[in-house]
Design a protein around this motif. Structure first.
Motif, PDB file in Angstrom:
ATOM      1  N   ARG A 187     -39.887  -6.842  -7.026  1.00  0.00           N
ATOM      2  CA  ARG A 187     -39.257  -7.037  -8.333  1.00  0.00           C
ATOM      3  C   ARG A 187     -38.105  -8.037  -8.223  1.00  0.00           C
ATOM      4  N   THR A 188     -37.473  -8.078  -7.072  1.00  0.00           N
ATOM      5  CA  THR A 188     -36.397  -9.046  -6.865  1.00  0.00           C
ATOM      6  C   THR A 188     -36.913 -10.475  -7.000  1.00  0.00           C
ATOM      7  N   LEU A 189     -38.099 -10.738  -6.458  1.00  0.00           N
ATOM      8  CA  LEU A 189     -38.676 -12.077  -6.574  1.00  0.00           C
ATOM      9  C   LEU A 189     -39.026 -12.400  -8.021  1.00  0.00           C
ATOM     10  N   VAL A 190     -39.621 -11.439  -8.733  1.00  0.00           N
ATOM     11  CA  VAL A 190     -39.952 -11.655 -10.149  1.00  0.00           C
ATOM     12  C   VAL A 190     -38.691 -12.000 -10.943  1.00  0.00           C
ATOM     13  N   ASP A 191     -37.644 -11.223 -10.729  1.00  0.00           N
ATOM     14  CA  ASP A 191     -36.400 -11.456 -11.471  1.00  0.00           C
ATOM     15  C   ASP A 191     -35.783 -12.809 -11.127  1.00  0.00           C
ATOM     16  N   SER A 192     -35.878 -13.209  -9.861  1.00  0.00           N
ATOM     17  CA  SER A 192     -35.288 -14.493  -9.473  1.00  0.00           C
ATOM     18  C   SER A 192     -36.062 -15.659 -10.077  1.00  0.00           C
TER      19      SER A 192
END
Length: 226
Positions: A187-192
């Motif tokens: 989810r961190t990658l999606v948000d970034s």
């Protein structure tokens, strides 16, 4: 690295392209004729946003591209498999639909002018054997070719998927299972990847018999439509 040695990422990309070529050759129309759930959602979202010109990345043999064309959009479909695109073109002609087809390796800049499309769709393309750096560069290219206010819908398998951590590890959250390499998204990658965009939705869903666990992400390029 030896003078003639191919970087590991490029070698994986070459092997994966050959694998997909063989797969489409051996299993024509392998995903069937029905559009994906994600494409049906995207068609509605694009229509609501007033989109006319749609770019699909990683279109394969075209089940979703044909759905967009049948829904009244002007469609440009790309894939890195010429075999898949030949199947798409044949299916489009048989259905009396117009779909532009072009071979495109998404590790390279998209062969389209700035702000030339109203919407971009990519079903499980971003979670292929792409490094995080390559994914970021691709999302920047999507932003470039989208008009202001344009919509980007993509789906990716995520780290909650049953195949995450299974098979051959290639680093950077990429695991190869059954010959297919997948970059599983946190989810961190999606948000970034949504930074600098107007985020709309991150929707969890499942697909297939495993089932595969995915996120469907909708985000818009800021600005008023041209």
């Amino acid at each position: 690295m030896a003078q003639n040695e191919v970087p590991a990422g490029r070698e994986l990309a070459r092997v994966q392209q050959e694998h997909w070529q063989r797969t489409y050759t051996d299993h024509p129309g392998m995903y069937g004729d029905r559009p994906s759930e994600a494409a049906r959602y995207a068609a509605g979202a694009f229509r609501a946003a007033g989109a006319r010109r749609v770019l699909e990345l990683g279109a394969g043999h075209g089940r979703d591209a044909l759905h967009f064309a049948a829904s009244g959009f002007t469609v440009q479909a790309t894939d890195f498999s010429p075999v898949a695109l030949a199947q798409l073109a044949e299916r489009a002609e048989a259905a009396g639909l117009s779909v532009g087809c072009a071979v495109q390796d998404v590790r390279e800049p998209l062969a389209l002018p700035d702000a030339s499309v109203d919407a971009v769709f990519a079903h499980m393309l971003l979670c292929m054997a792409l490094s995080t750096a390559e994914i970021r560069a691709l999302v920047a290219e999507v932003r470039r070719v989208l008009r202001p206010g344009g919509t980007f819908v993509y789906t990716v398998r995520h780290t909650g998927d049953a195949h995450f951590g299974v098979g051959t590890a290639h680093g950077d959250e990429i695991f190869e299972h059954g010959g297919f390499a997948v970059h599983f998204f946190s989810r961190t990658l999606v948000d970034s990847l949504a930074e600098g965009w107007d985020p709309v939705e991150v929707h969890p869903f499942e697909e297939g018999e495993l089932p595969r666990r995915l996120w469907r992400v909708t985000q818009r390029r800021p600005g008023e439509p041209l």
